[in-house]
Design an enzyme around this catalytic site. Sequence first.
Site, short mmCIF file in Angstrom:
data_model
loop_
_atom_site.label_atom_id
_atom_site.label_comp_id
_atom_site.label_asym_id
_atom_site.label_seq_id
_atom_site.Cartn_x
_atom_site.Cartn_y
_atom_site.Cartn_z
N LYS A 63 -3.19 -1.58 -9.92
CA LYS A 63 -3.38 -0.64 -8.82
C LYS A 63 -4.87 -0.51 -8.50
O LYS A 63 -5.70 -0.50 -9.41
CB LYS A 63 -2.85 0.75 -9.18
CG LYS A 63 -1.36 0.78 -9.44
CD LYS A 63 -0.90 2.17 -9.86
CE LYS A 63 0.60 2.17 -10.10
NZ LYS A 63 1.07 3.49 -10.56
N ASP B 105 9.21 13.86 -13.89
CA ASP B 105 8.16 13.91 -14.91
C ASP B 105 8.41 15.05 -15.90
O ASP B 105 8.08 14.94 -17.08
CB ASP B 105 6.78 14.07 -14.27
CG ASP B 105 6.34 12.79 -13.57
OD1 ASP B 105 6.85 11.71 -13.90
OD2 ASP B 105 5.46 12.89 -12.69
N HIS C 59 2.73 7.30 -15.05
CA HIS C 59 3.76 6.34 -14.63
C HIS C 59 3.34 4.90 -14.91
O HIS C 59 2.17 4.56 -14.85
CB HIS C 59 4.03 6.48 -13.14
CG HIS C 59 4.49 7.84 -12.74
ND1 HIS C 59 4.26 8.34 -11.49
CD2 HIS C 59 5.18 8.81 -13.42
CE1 HIS C 59 4.78 9.56 -11.40
NE2 HIS C 59 5.32 9.86 -12.55
N GLU D 157 10.88 1.69 -13.98
CA GLU D 157 9.87 2.75 -14.04
C GLU D 157 10.01 3.60 -15.30
O GLU D 157 11.12 3.87 -15.76
CB GLU D 157 9.98 3.64 -12.80
CG GLU D 157 8.87 4.64 -12.71
CD GLU D 157 8.93 5.44 -11.43
OE1 GLU D 157 7.86 5.70 -10.88
OE2 GLU D 157 10.04 5.80 -10.98
N TYR E 67 -3.11 3.92 -2.56
CA TYR E 67 -3.35 2.85 -3.53
C TYR E 67 -2.63 1.56 -3.14
O TYR E 67 -1.59 1.57 -2.50
CB TYR E 67 -2.95 3.28 -4.94
CG TYR E 67 -1.54 3.76 -5.13
CD1 TYR E 67 -0.58 2.96 -5.73
CD2 TYR E 67 -1.16 5.03 -4.73
CE1 TYR E 67 0.72 3.40 -5.94
CE2 TYR E 67 0.14 5.50 -4.93
CZ TYR E 67 1.07 4.67 -5.53
OH TYR E 67 2.35 5.11 -5.73
N ASP F 268 0.85 -1.18 0.00
CA ASP F 268 0.00 0.00 0.00
C ASP F 268 0.89 1.23 0.00
O ASP F 268 1.91 1.27 0.69
CB ASP F 268 -0.89 0.06 1.25
CG ASP F 268 -2.08 -0.88 1.18
OD1 ASP F 268 -2.20 -1.66 0.22
OD2 ASP F 268 -2.91 -0.84 2.10
#
Length: 183
Positions: free
Chosen positions: A72, A170, A62, A143, A132, A48
Amino acid sequence: MEYIKTNIPDVWILEPRVFEDSRGYFMETWREEDFNKHIGHDVHFVQDNQSMSSRGVLRGLHFQKGEASQAKLVRVLQGTVVDVAVDLRKNSPTFGKYVMVELSDDNKRQLFIPRGFAHGFQVLSDTAVFTYKVDNRYAPETECSIHYADPSIGIDWPIKGAEVVLSDKDLKHAVSFDEADKF
């Protein structure tokens, strides 16, 4: 719990039954057996995560590549966000399409995003606490980030321009949809 289909198969909105009285409210947010039955396959969540962000913050888009991909189940504990899931599955009829859902502490909705999707959200309230569950551990070496304003996806984010707040990652390292690894 009500399970609501979206325009992309395998992406679900979950709407809990909320029991309110003078003391406040109670709701069940997740039950494995019920969840797996409605989703149509077993999902085993292993971690979590939680974040707090200010208005205009946009986290995403992402995803983790290959075997490190994550499903998710996302929700908002405080505030309001728009949440987006982009289909990266090359053989999917909805490849490159997205689902956008408003999640808030008022509507108490959740969004299930299966593996093979990029995910992002933008904060609409002054602050938002976002949480999440994921079915695979975080693997930073896998990633990837797709630029949130990629024109080939065409997401109509509610907050635009100078009000959008991005992380350095980002801002500087996101790739275009065409450059991103697909599933």
